[in-house]
Design an enzyme around this catalytic site. Structure first.
Site, PDB file in Angstrom:
ATOM      1  N   HIS A  75       0.893  -0.946   0.020  1.00  0.00           N
ATOM      2  CA  HIS A  75      -0.013   0.061  -0.102  1.00  0.00           C
ATOM      3  C   HIS A  75       0.984   1.153  -0.185  1.00  0.00           C
ATOM      4  O   HIS A  75       1.843   1.372   0.413  1.00  0.00           O
ATOM      5  CB  HIS A  75      -0.996  -0.121   1.150  1.00  0.00           C
ATOM      6  CG  HIS A  75      -0.157  -0.198   2.607  1.00  0.00           C
ATOM      7  ND1 HIS A  75      -0.191   0.932   3.265  1.00  0.00           N
ATOM      8  CD2 HIS A  75      -0.230  -1.257   3.325  1.00  0.00           C
ATOM      9  CE1 HIS A  75       0.645   0.527   4.467  1.00  0.00           C
ATOM     10  NE2 HIS A  75       0.584  -0.893   4.515  1.00  0.00           N
TER      11      HIS A  75
ATOM     12  N   ASP B 261       1.255 -10.398   0.461  1.00  0.00           N
ATOM     13  CA  ASP B 261       0.995  -9.168   0.863  1.00  0.00           C
ATOM     14  C   ASP B 261       1.883  -9.021   1.823  1.00  0.00           C
ATOM     15  O   ASP B 261       2.731  -9.793   2.559  1.00  0.00           O
ATOM     16  CB  ASP B 261      -0.348  -9.115   1.380  1.00  0.00           C
ATOM     17  CG  ASP B 261      -0.844  -7.518   1.858  1.00  0.00           C
ATOM     18  OD1 ASP B 261      -0.122  -6.609   1.464  1.00  0.00           O
ATOM     19  OD2 ASP B 261      -1.969  -7.269   2.019  1.00  0.00           O
TER      20      ASP B 261
ATOM     21  N   GLU C  27      -5.018   1.497   2.992  1.00  0.00           N
ATOM     22  CA  GLU C  27      -4.891   0.166   3.973  1.00  0.00           C
ATOM     23  C   GLU C  27      -5.098   0.739   5.348  1.00  0.00           C
ATOM     24  O   GLU C  27      -5.484  -0.094   6.042  1.00  0.00           O
ATOM     25  CB  GLU C  27      -3.450  -0.274   3.685  1.00  0.00           C
ATOM     26  CG  GLU C  27      -3.600  -2.125   4.012  1.00  0.00           C
ATOM     27  CD  GLU C  27      -3.225  -2.102   5.472  1.00  0.00           C
ATOM     28  OE1 GLU C  27      -3.392  -3.270   6.005  1.00  0.00           O
ATOM     29  OE2 GLU C  27      -2.573  -1.090   6.081  1.00  0.00           O
ATOM     30  N   GLU C  28      -4.209   1.683   5.749  1.00  0.00           N
ATOM     31  CA  GLU C  28      -4.374   1.951   7.216  1.00  0.00           C
ATOM     32  C   GLU C  28      -5.671   2.551   7.606  1.00  0.00           C
ATOM     33  O   GLU C  28      -6.014   2.746   8.818  1.00  0.00           O
ATOM     34  CB  GLU C  28      -3.087   2.917   7.608  1.00  0.00           C
ATOM     35  CG  GLU C  28      -1.869   2.602   7.046  1.00  0.00           C
ATOM     36  CD  GLU C  28      -1.086   1.377   7.890  1.00  0.00           C
ATOM     37  OE1 GLU C  28      -1.950   0.884   8.707  1.00  0.00           O
ATOM     38  OE2 GLU C  28      -0.077   1.145   7.665  1.00  0.00           O
TER      39      GLU C  28
ATOM     40  N   HIS D 148       4.074   2.278  12.799  1.00  0.00           N
ATOM     41  CA  HIS D 148       2.934   2.893  13.479  1.00  0.00           C
ATOM     42  C   HIS D 148       3.702   3.750  14.590  1.00  0.00           C
ATOM     43  O   HIS D 148       2.668   4.206  15.015  1.00  0.00           O
ATOM     44  CB  HIS D 148       1.772   1.974  13.771  1.00  0.00           C
ATOM     45  CG  HIS D 148       1.141   1.441  12.686  1.00  0.00           C
ATOM     46  ND1 HIS D 148      -0.199   1.070  12.545  1.00  0.00           N
ATOM     47  CD2 HIS D 148       1.739   1.070  11.487  1.00  0.00           C
ATOM     48  CE1 HIS D 148      -0.497   0.467  11.617  1.00  0.00           C
ATOM     49  NE2 HIS D 148       0.394   0.456  10.667  1.00  0.00           N
TER      50      HIS D 148
ATOM     51  N   ASP E  69       6.501   0.211   6.683  1.00  0.00           N
ATOM     52  CA  ASP E  69       5.229  -0.146   6.462  1.00  0.00           C
ATOM     53  C   ASP E  69       4.615   0.859   5.632  1.00  0.00           C
ATOM     54  O   ASP E  69       4.142   2.014   6.169  1.00  0.00           O
ATOM     55  CB  ASP E  69       4.232  -0.398   7.899  1.00  0.00           C
ATOM     56  CG  ASP E  69       2.874  -0.533   7.665  1.00  0.00           C
ATOM     57  OD1 ASP E  69       2.442  -0.892   6.482  1.00  0.00           O
ATOM     58  OD2 ASP E  69       2.063  -0.507   8.756  1.00  0.00           O
TER      59      ASP E  69
ATOM     60  N   ASP F  32      -0.070   4.419   1.182  1.00  0.00           N
ATOM     61  CA  ASP F  32      -0.389   5.189   2.320  1.00  0.00           C
ATOM     62  C   ASP F  32       0.290   4.771   3.541  1.00  0.00           C
ATOM     63  O   ASP F  32       0.832   3.743   3.632  1.00  0.00           O
ATOM     64  CB  ASP F  32      -1.893   5.342   2.529  1.00  0.00           C
ATOM     65  CG  ASP F  32      -2.629   3.784   3.056  1.00  0.00           C
ATOM     66  OD1 ASP F  32      -2.049   2.900   2.183  1.00  0.00           O
ATOM     67  OD2 ASP F  32      -2.973   3.489   4.057  1.00  0.00           O
TER      68      ASP F  32
HETATM   69 ZN   LIG Z   1       0.949  -1.887   6.146  1.00  0.00          ZN
END
Ligand SMILES: [Zn+2]
Ligand SMILES: *[C@@H]1O[C@H](CO)[C@@H](O)[C@H](O)[C@H]1NC(C)=O
Ligand SMILES: *[C@@H]1O[C@H](CO)[C@@H](O)[C@H](O)[C@H]1NC(C)=O
Length: 557
Positions: A141, A237, A208-209, A519, A174, A143
């Site tokens: 992803h 993935d 995705e987030e 994150h 990520d 984002d």
């Molecule tokens: Zn991710």
């Protein structure tokens, strides 16, 4: 990905609570049913392309990847949950990001068909020359999660600073590491004249987030329209539990792609009670009643862990019994022969800690509560949101009916009416009423992807490549790589792709999966592990390109 909890196997196993030694005190283990067959290693080397090791041996490539990943991090593609229109200004940086990709990967953009789906989702297709071979599909992803306070960061979060080992910044791990790694692997192959016989597809969402409805939610149906149900040989993935090096284990490392995901459900509770002056209050205000309900729902014994025969973690534990017997609980081999799946799970939960336990049980967390406006006025509307992660042996329905059963006597005690998914809805919108409803469609636990070496050719090939790649990585020289399926407590974009393939694997092929601060502040990605991930993507594409699973003898092409 949206990981909630991280399963840190090395930490669990490093607990000093196992004073084991190789002494003769060890009870005899009944390991007759325990097995951990490994797929034969597959190193694609007959196609004339450079060995995947060139990624970590070539200083020019290292410098190029530093540049690519750093520049990708520098484009701030963070978005909040609230934006639901793909043409909203908030998504403008994605245009810059896509321009950058065009810059960084000229051959991909010259060769592949690129479709923009729902404005910013990217679908790259490299059509194969043999249409009867099912495509191989890679997800990532664009984002990233927003920054809380940039001053907490060692380097500014969108600097893409390189310190000689790590690229620092939001998205470094990520998931721009994955996205850039995938495109770099295929760009390198194209540069060597690669013409796929099997179609290769890259599918990159942009929210995705925030649950993936705008990106993956449109990409997967588009792919289903183009190729049909069960049309993809393999989907890879992000996610999974990386490549774990056990601190005490000199000989074995565990590669742990996720082959399942827990389900997810948010329950909303809305309570309406009469207001009034707080100098003449009832015994319990609406807030007190809501507290009573939440307290009851949070009773400790509500959700018990279970480790039944089909749970992927069971296979991983069997692999540990077979390959690392000196580094696990001495009772484990024997304990796995039980039919008492609850006691087994409980015992393992005690021994390995909560991060392990949560993979085996449904969890609940009250994450939002609202109510009250003034210190001298009784609250009239009180609401709460409870987040559930549903264990593999349960369903969202189990969770909802359990909540209804627990709440019903409480609302009766307060003489409230109660509407919920199994009621007629009577009393809704009136005072002295409680409503319970899911916030959005509940997600059942994902179907388990195959991991049977003797029965599933795709897993056998995939895990055979993983073994070969990581046994060749210099940092793991001399270690045996054991590949085993695991589960995730969070969800990835793959939740939208279930119709497309049985063989869905979620795996960041990385030795540092849980050391990258995803994150949170100081997210980073080491270039070494980035390059190792590229080796995996590169060899996986080659290994599936040289192979025809539809042939009776599944031969090498
Ligand atoms: Zn991710
Ligand atoms: C319970 O609520 C109903 C309907 O609001 C009301 O008629 C009844 O008197 C209440 N009972 C008690 C014991 O307060
Ligand atoms: C999968 O297929 C079913 C049946 O055709 C359909 O109802 C469902 O929406 C599809 N799932 C997704 C995620 O597209």
């Amino acid at each position: 990905m949206r990981p909630l909890l991280v399963i840190l196997l090395p930490t669990a196993l490093a607990l000093p609570s196992f004073p084991f030694s190789a002494s003769a005190q060890r009870p005899l283990q009944d390991t007759s049913e325990i097995s951990c067959p490994l797929a034969p290693k597959i190193a694609p080397d007959s196609d004339g392309f450079l060995s995947s090791l060139h990624f970590i041996q070539d200083e020019g490539i290292r410098a190029q990847q530093v540049e690519r990943l750093s520049r990708a991090v520098q484009v701030d593609t963070s978005v909040g949950d609230a934006v639901t229109d793909p043409d909203d200004e908030a998504f403008a940086p994605f245009v810059d990001f896509q321009d950058l990709l065009r810059d960084l990967f000229p051959l991909v953009h010259k060769t592949a068909q690129l479709d923009h789906i729902n404005t910013h989702a990217l679908l790259y297709t490299l059509p194969g020359t043999l249409p009867h071979l099912q495509p191989i599909l890679f997800l990532a992803h664009q984002d990233v999660v927003p920054i809380d306070d940039p001053t907490d960061w060692t380097y500014p979060p969108f600097s893409g600073h390189y310190d000689g080992t790590y690229i620092w910044g939001r998205g470094a791990s990520d998931c721009k590491n994955t996205l850039i790694g995938l495109l770099s692997a295929i760009e390198d192959l194209l540069n060597q004249g690669f013409k796929p016989s099997r179609t290769v597809i890259f599918s990159f969402g942009f929210d995705e987030e925030s649950h993936g409805f705008l990106g993956a939610g449109h990409l997967a149906p588009e792919l289903e329209k183009r190729y049909g149900k069960d049309s993809i040989a393999l989907i890879l993935d992000e996610g999974g539990n990386g490549v774990q090096v056990l601190p005490d284990d000199e000989d074995v490392v565990y590669a742990l792609p996720a082959v399942g995901e827990k389900g997810a459900l948010d329950l909303v509770l809305e309570l309406a009670v009469p207001g009034g002056h707080s100098s003449i209050p009832p015994a319990h205000t609406g807030i007190g009643i809501m507290a009573d309900i939440i307290h009851t729902l949070e009773r400790k014994d509500l959700f018990v862990p279970e480790l039944n025969k089909n749970h992927p973690t069971r296979k991983t534990l069997e692999c540990q019994v077979v390959h690392s017997p000196e580094h696990i609980e001495s009772w484990l081999g024997h304990a796995l022969s039980t039919n008492d799946y609850r006691s087994l799970a409980e015992k393992l939960g005690q021994s390995r800690g909560d991060n392990f336990r949560v993979t085996l049980q449904t969890t609940q967390a009250t994450d939002i509560i609202r109510g009250g406006v003034k210190s001298n006025a009784l609250p009239e509307k009180i609401s709460a949101v409870i987040n559930y992660r549903v264990a593999l042996h349960q369903t969202p329905d189990t969770v909802i009916s359990r909540a209804v059963d627990l709440i019903t006597p409480i609302v009766q005690g307060y003489n409230l009416s109660f509407s919920h998914p199994y009621s007629s809805g009577e009393g809704e919108g009136t005072i002295n009423h409680l409503t319970l409803r899911p916030l959005s469609s509940p997600l059942v636990p994902a179907p388990l992807s195959p991991t049977d070496v003797s029965a599933d050719q795709i897993w056998t090939r995939f895990s055979g490549v993983a073994r070969a790649v990581f046994e060749s990585v210099p940092a793991l020289k001399g270690k045996k790589v054991v590949v085993s399926g695991d589960v995730m407590t969070g969800n990835t974009d793959t939740r939208f792709y279930w119709n497309l393939s049985r063989n869905i694997y979620r795996w960041n092929p990385s030795r540092e999966r849980f050391l990258n601060n995803i994150h949170t502040v100081d997210e980073k990605q080491s270039i070494d592990t980035h390059l190792e991930g590229m080796m995996m993507y590169y060899d996986l594409i080659r290994a599936f390109d040289q192979w025809d699973e539809t042939n009776e003898f599944a031969h090498e092409l």
